[in-house]
Design an enzyme around this catalytic site. Sequence first.
Site, PDB file in Angstrom:
ATOM      1  N   ARG A  37     -44.449 -37.886   3.764  1.00  0.00           N
ATOM      2  CA  ARG A  37     -43.297 -38.417   4.507  1.00  0.00           C
ATOM      3  C   ARG A  37     -43.723 -39.302   5.675  1.00  0.00           C
ATOM      4  NH1 ARG A  37     -39.271 -36.147   8.613  1.00  0.00           N
ATOM      5  NH2 ARG A  37     -37.262 -37.037   8.049  1.00  0.00           N
ATOM      6  N   ILE A  63     -34.216 -41.999   8.480  1.00  0.00           N
ATOM      7  CA  ILE A  63     -34.734 -41.298   7.307  1.00  0.00           C
ATOM      8  C   ILE A  63     -34.100 -39.903   7.405  1.00  0.00           C
ATOM      9  CG2 ILE A  63     -36.876 -40.739   8.575  1.00  0.00           C
ATOM     10  CD1 ILE A  63     -38.348 -40.608   5.887  1.00  0.00           C
ATOM     11  N   SER A  64     -33.464 -39.457   6.314  1.00  0.00           N
ATOM     12  CA  SER A  64     -32.711 -38.199   6.374  1.00  0.00           C
ATOM     13  C   SER A  64     -33.630 -37.014   6.656  1.00  0.00           C
ATOM     14  CB  SER A  64     -31.972 -37.955   5.057  1.00  0.00           C
ATOM     15  OG  SER A  64     -31.053 -38.978   4.799  1.00  0.00           O
ATOM     16  N   GLN A  65     -33.024 -35.964   7.178  1.00  0.00           N
ATOM     17  CA  GLN A  65     -33.739 -34.714   7.437  1.00  0.00           C
ATOM     18  C   GLN A  65     -34.228 -34.130   6.102  1.00  0.00           C
ATOM     19  OE1 GLN A  65     -31.155 -32.115   9.611  1.00  0.00           O
ATOM     20  NE2 GLN A  65     -32.467 -30.330   9.289  1.00  0.00           N
TER      21      GLN A  65
END
Length: 213
Positions: A37, A63-65
């Site tokens: 990530r 950027i999503s969790q």
Amino acid sequence: MKDTLKHQGLRQKLVATIKAKGITDDKVIAAIGKIPRHLFMDSGFLDHAYQDKAFPIAADQTISQPFTVAFQTELLQIKPGDKILEIGTGSGYQTAVLCELGAKVYSIERQNELYKKTSKFLPKLGYRPKKLIFGDGYIGLDEEAPFDGVIVTAGAPFVPKALLGQLKVGGRLVIPVGTDVQTMMLYIRKGPKEFEQHEHGEFRFVPLLEDKN
Ligand code: SAH
């Protein structure tokens, strides 16, 4: 582009965190454990890459969790070879998760900057979605429909009809619906005009923007 032992170690902690928060699908967990990530984020945020948090990327987006990515992916129940439409490519992290699960991925992004950046970046990591599209997610991708699954990674003020219409019978749409806070909705197509609808808790996303905004 480096993935070090330190990064791998932090990633295993992240995996433990999302499991503790209720993620159970082994394939989804393996994908989160595998994908670097930190490489999807701007360098200033490297130290934060393995916290279970959303972070800023280019073009005022996020950027999503990781928990949210895992949760939405779990709801899709992907089988290898499934045709999946993603709305909101962003950094490409969710796209990479879908690729890891063996999906044929089509992904739409309305910010040209992100579309270009992510189109170059994903193949460098070995991820090859079927198609990345610079366009408007509200209209979906009729020419490639029907899909086994559609996932929307931005908060939608309403459910776009086109996305429901592009599902196969048996197909699933996972979409956070709402303005300030969103309810995670799962729609399952049961027939040409029949949809089952389930609510899966509250989340916060950046907004799914309409063309004029
Ligand atoms: N899956 C991404 C999430 C990015 S945030 C990730 O984890 O990195 C949501 C994304 O949706 C943003 O990149 C934003 O530009 C995009 N977006 C917003 N409105 C859109 C629309 N109408 N069509 C397609 N993408 C849209």
